[in-house]
Motif scaffolding. Structure first.
Motif, PDB file in Angstrom:
ATOM      1  N   ILE A  80       0.851  -1.191   0.000  1.00  0.00           N
ATOM      2  CA  ILE A  80       0.000   0.000   0.000  1.00  0.00           C
ATOM      3  C   ILE A  80       0.888   1.244   0.000  1.00  0.00           C
ATOM      4  O   ILE A  80       1.693   1.431   0.917  1.00  0.00           O
ATOM      5  CB  ILE A  80      -0.914   0.030   1.235  1.00  0.00           C
ATOM      6  CG1 ILE A  80      -1.762  -1.245   1.313  1.00  0.00           C
ATOM      7  CG2 ILE A  80      -1.799   1.277   1.218  1.00  0.00           C
ATOM      8  CD1 ILE A  80      -2.541  -1.370   2.610  1.00  0.00           C
ATOM      9  N   GLU A  81       0.730   2.096  -0.996  1.00  0.00           N
ATOM     10  CA  GLU A  81       1.502   3.349  -1.036  1.00  0.00           C
ATOM     11  C   GLU A  81       0.733   4.439  -0.295  1.00  0.00           C
ATOM     12  O   GLU A  81      -0.403   4.765  -0.648  1.00  0.00           O
ATOM     13  CB  GLU A  81       1.776   3.777  -2.476  1.00  0.00           C
ATOM     14  CG  GLU A  81       2.653   5.013  -2.567  1.00  0.00           C
ATOM     15  CD  GLU A  81       3.146   5.311  -3.970  1.00  0.00           C
ATOM     16  OE1 GLU A  81       3.575   6.456  -4.216  1.00  0.00           O
ATOM     17  OE2 GLU A  81       3.104   4.397  -4.828  1.00  0.00           O
ATOM     18  N   GLY A  82       1.355   4.975   0.735  1.00  0.00           N
ATOM     19  CA  GLY A  82       0.709   6.023   1.507  1.00  0.00           C
ATOM     20  C   GLY A  82       1.341   6.156   2.875  1.00  0.00           C
ATOM     21  O   GLY A  82       2.192   5.363   3.272  1.00  0.00           O
ATOM     22  N   THR A  83       0.921   7.143   3.609  1.00  0.00           N
ATOM     23  CA  THR A  83       1.400   7.353   4.975  1.00  0.00           C
ATOM     24  C   THR A  83       0.551   6.540   5.942  1.00  0.00           C
ATOM     25  O   THR A  83      -0.365   5.809   5.542  1.00  0.00           O
ATOM     26  CB  THR A  83       1.302   8.838   5.349  1.00  0.00           C
ATOM     27  OG1 THR A  83      -0.091   9.206   5.416  1.00  0.00           O
ATOM     28  CG2 THR A  83       2.008   9.721   4.308  1.00  0.00           C
ATOM     29  N   SER A  84       0.815   6.697   7.212  1.00  0.00           N
ATOM     30  CA  SER A  84       0.033   5.990   8.230  1.00  0.00           C
ATOM     31  C   SER A  84      -1.447   6.339   8.164  1.00  0.00           C
ATOM     32  O   SER A  84      -2.292   5.582   8.650  1.00  0.00           O
ATOM     33  CB  SER A  84       0.581   6.319   9.623  1.00  0.00           C
ATOM     34  OG  SER A  84       0.550   7.730   9.860  1.00  0.00           O
ATOM     35  N   ALA A  85      -1.785   7.451   7.537  1.00  0.00           N
ATOM     36  CA  ALA A  85      -3.185   7.879   7.455  1.00  0.00           C
ATOM     37  C   ALA A  85      -4.040   6.909   6.647  1.00  0.00           C
ATOM     38  O   ALA A  85      -5.273   6.933   6.768  1.00  0.00           O
ATOM     39  CB  ALA A  85      -3.270   9.275   6.841  1.00  0.00           C
ATOM     40  N   VAL A  86      -3.420   6.050   5.828  1.00  0.00           N
ATOM     41  CA  VAL A  86      -4.206   5.118   5.005  1.00  0.00           C
ATOM     42  C   VAL A  86      -4.596   3.858   5.772  1.00  0.00           C
ATOM     43  O   VAL A  86      -5.352   3.023   5.248  1.00  0.00           O
ATOM     44  CB  VAL A  86      -3.444   4.717   3.718  1.00  0.00           C
ATOM     45  CG1 VAL A  86      -3.042   5.941   2.922  1.00  0.00           C
ATOM     46  CG2 VAL A  86      -2.229   3.845   4.037  1.00  0.00           C
ATOM     47  N   LEU A  87      -4.093   3.678   6.987  1.00  0.00           N
ATOM     48  CA  LEU A  87      -4.450   2.483   7.766  1.00  0.00           C
ATOM     49  C   LEU A  87      -5.950   2.456   8.015  1.00  0.00           C
ATOM     50  O   LEU A  87      -6.540   3.433   8.466  1.00  0.00           O
ATOM     51  CB  LEU A  87      -3.705   2.485   9.102  1.00  0.00           C
ATOM     52  CG  LEU A  87      -2.176   2.384   9.024  1.00  0.00           C
ATOM     53  CD1 LEU A  87      -1.574   2.515  10.419  1.00  0.00           C
ATOM     54  CD2 LEU A  87      -1.746   1.069   8.382  1.00  0.00           C
TER      55      LEU A  87
END
Length: 220
Positions: free
Chosen positions: A101-108
């Motif tokens: 998954i490409e993204g920061t922790s905000a995508v959890l």
């Protein structure tokens, strides 16, 4: 010069790869810790584990080895690092258990993960409090979070620690400041980590036998 930091985009494009090389040995520490601190709590059916800030995925693959029932979500915002991970997965028998998954922790995704892991990530983030909030929100009730950070604080005056602090000022701290962040850097220290973890709502914060490795839990 103005105190605003130097953004990661201004550093050499291979800097994330260089950092991954420097910290490669940490993956083995996480595999051992996951086997002893996470596996006994993940015995019932398939579980989902988040490797947050996975970089090139060395820890991701070690987690698969330590947790044979786990599907691992490998999360990172750096596309080049994830490309290296995907290349490694192309010849790995563990590939079917890894979701990149490409993204920061905000995508959890909320209340999704039975456990989470981060390796040398929190001190580099612009907003460590927000990062920990994201991890906490992503964990299921009773979920466990293994956090590995450099075992260095502002009060350490050994030659090794002074050297690491100098490196931090040139990269970790300044990258955070460039993103309007806290700029804690590599010498964030155990007590600051503990205070942040409890402030965002983790139910417990425990030391482990490995310096710089902490076990956090979410309330049931």
């Amino acid at each position: 010069r103005g105190g605003g930091g130097v953004p990661i985009s201004a550093h050499h494009r291979d800097m994330p790869h260089i950092v991954a090389q420097l910290t490669a040995g940490n993956a083995a520490l996480i595999e051992k810790a996951a086997a002893s601190l996470l596996a006994p709590h993940l015995q019932h059916g398939t579980c989902v584990v988040a490797d947050v800030g996975c970089g090139e995925g060395r820890t991701t693959l070690r987690l698969c080895a330590a947790l044979p029932r786990a599907a691992v979500h490998a999360v990172d915002p750096d596309s080049a690092s994830l490309a290296r991970l995907r290349h490694a997965l192309s010849s790995s028998p563990l590939a079917h258990r890894v979701h990149v998954i490409e993204g920061t922790s905000a995508v959890l995704r909320p209340s999704t993960y039975h456990a989470a892991v981060s390796v040398d990530v929190v001190h580099d983030t612009a907003q460590p409090h927000s990062f920990l909030e994201d991890v906490l929100r992503g964990l299921r009730p009773g979920g466990r979070y293994l956090m590995l950070e450099p075992a260095i604080s502002e009060d350490d005056h050994t030659r090794e620690c002074r050297s690491a602090y100098g490196i931090s000022c040139c990269y970790c701290t300044t990258v955070s400041l460039a993103d309007a962040g806290a700029g804690y850097g590599i010498a964030m220290g155990r007590e600051r980590v503990r205070a942040m973890a409890l402030a965002v709502g983790f139910a417990s914060f425990s030391l482990t036998d490995t310096p710089g490795l902490y076990l956090l839990t979410k309330a049931e």
